[in-house]
Design a protein around this motif. Sequence first.
Motif, mmCIF file in Angstrom:
data_model
loop_
_atom_site.group_PDB
_atom_site.id
_atom_site.type_symbol
_atom_site.label_atom_id
_atom_site.label_comp_id
_atom_site.label_asym_id
_atom_site.label_seq_id
_atom_site.Cartn_x
_atom_site.Cartn_y
_atom_site.Cartn_z
ATOM 1 N N UNK A 1 -13.926 9.344 -6.165
ATOM 2 C CA UNK A 1 -14.265 10.226 -4.970
ATOM 3 C C UNK A 1 -13.913 9.216 -3.803
ATOM 4 N N UNK A 2 -13.941 7.977 -3.816
ATOM 5 C CA UNK A 2 -13.597 7.428 -2.443
ATOM 6 C C UNK A 2 -11.969 7.559 -2.129
ATOM 7 N N UNK A 3 -11.277 7.226 -3.288
ATOM 8 C CA UNK A 3 -9.844 7.576 -3.077
ATOM 9 C C UNK A 3 -9.311 8.892 -2.665
ATOM 10 N N UNK A 4 -10.136 9.932 -3.142
ATOM 11 C CA UNK A 4 -9.839 11.161 -2.431
ATOM 12 C C UNK A 4 -10.177 11.296 -1.040
ATOM 13 N N UNK A 5 -11.415 10.707 -0.636
ATOM 14 C CA UNK A 5 -11.816 10.551 0.703
ATOM 15 C C UNK A 5 -10.863 9.969 1.468
ATOM 16 N N UNK A 6 -10.289 8.727 0.925
ATOM 17 C CA UNK A 6 -9.420 7.966 1.809
ATOM 18 C C UNK A 6 -7.967 8.482 1.905
ATOM 19 N N UNK A 7 -7.638 9.400 0.709
ATOM 20 C CA UNK A 7 -6.453 10.129 1.251
ATOM 21 C C UNK A 7 -6.517 11.240 2.179
ATOM 22 N N UNK A 8 -7.783 11.841 2.211
ATOM 23 C CA UNK A 8 -8.041 13.100 3.006
ATOM 24 C C UNK A 8 -7.750 12.474 4.328
ATOM 25 N N UNK A 9 -8.355 11.312 4.849
ATOM 26 C CA UNK A 9 -8.402 10.674 6.095
ATOM 27 C C UNK A 9 -6.823 10.273 6.499
ATOM 28 N N UNK B 1 -2.171 12.499 3.714
ATOM 29 C CA UNK B 1 -0.893 12.449 2.697
ATOM 30 C C UNK B 1 -1.174 13.752 1.677
ATOM 31 N N UNK B 2 -0.245 14.803 2.511
ATOM 32 C CA UNK B 2 -0.543 16.092 1.275
ATOM 33 C C UNK B 2 -0.015 15.865 0.161
#
Length: 463
Positions: free
Chosen positions: A92-100, A103-104
């Motif tokens: 979950x943290x990786x997905x949140x990090x990518x959101x910020x 990087x689409x």
Amino acid sequence: MIKENQRLLNWLLKLADVSIAILVMPVAYYIRFDLLFGRPGIGPGYYMQLLVVILPLYLLLYYQFNLYDPFRYKSLLSEVRRVVQANAVGLVLIFVLNFFLREVDVSRLTIVIFSALNTTLTSLIRVSLRKTLRVLREKGYNIKHLLLVGWNESTGDFFDRITSNKQFGYQIEGYLSDKVRQVGNRSILYKGTISHLAGLLDQEEIDEVIISLDYDEFPLLAEIIEVCENEGVKSNLLPFYTKYLPSKPYIDDIDGLPLINIRHIPLDNFLYSFLKRAFDIVASALGLVVLSPLLLVTAVGVRLTSPGPVIYKQLRVGRNKKEFMMYKFRSMRVDGNADMTTWGGRADSRRTAFGTFIRKCSIDELPQLFNVLKGDMSLVGPRPEREYFVQKFREEVPLYMLKHLVRPGITGWAQVNGWRGDTSIVERIKCDIYYIENWSFLLDLKILIMTVFKGIINPEEEL
């Protein structure tokens, strides 16, 4: 005990955990774009750079989930479960990090494969290490030989736990005592009086001494410790008052004098308290904005299905035993909401049909976000109760009043572990005390994430 060996194991485990993550990230990329095919929107270099950021987060998560605690005191199943939980939070943290990072072109499937491989290999490493250590102990290696000095209720509990958990790797050689003791049906050798300690340590292979004296034997403590140190044998204290101590006592230093805190509350620390409160304000305000359509629909539903106010207000007992007005969407008829001494069960006839639905899905709790903004509550903490039940349970449930040392919460450790609604108050309080004594910001995040997956739908409620 055996902290030196544990430190070495911890460093080896950290090295293994980091090595596994570095290995499986390119493997995950290969599986996604070579075995499963597909056109990569971004090269493997980005994923390795991402790994540099997430590796410290993963190590922090592993610490939070107690994956570097001594092996001797944990079951294998419990450890594997914690590996799975830690990696789920990490995903979950990786997905949140990518959101910020915005990087689409990042492949979500690559990240999922990485998480699955990392979880599997990390678990296998720990299982293999456990099995190896168990085999060595069965062959007589890595066994610690203990001698008990004194005998009381705490000593008996210690003996039972050591002998019933062979994986701990301890062997109790016997006990010394100046008085005849009743040891029940326990199979343990009586080695003589405490005066025989020096001779036993000199003649027998004793790795550590467990000193467990009664209150009237405490004058002997200094002499016993001196004997152990003169013989070069480590000693450990097992006080007769262990039932009053937490599992991880916190010791203050008062000008060189150690002071044991019976109840250490991490949130007494100003910085920790400020961090938690700041997060509550930001998250609750954001939650009210994001959930405003749901709040509006629910308000309309309550009004259309039953006459009366949309919001139900009820006095609850919060931090420092102070009462506050807690808000909920009304789920009962107006003439059924006045009873302050009735415990609402799943078959409560006072509920409306719409009220049953919003309680099942925990939607009725959402107005408590306003309580969080006001400072009466926190997002995470023990659930608050009515004054009548506080007075009732304080007499019936040990340590019940300790829950009021912190702000109550919308969700909590008890709720995500299944103790909500009409369930055991004793088990709920055990969870609350664990949360209070072991609070950390990561634990709050863990509980919030667990709430999303297993704490929203209330199994105690029927539609």
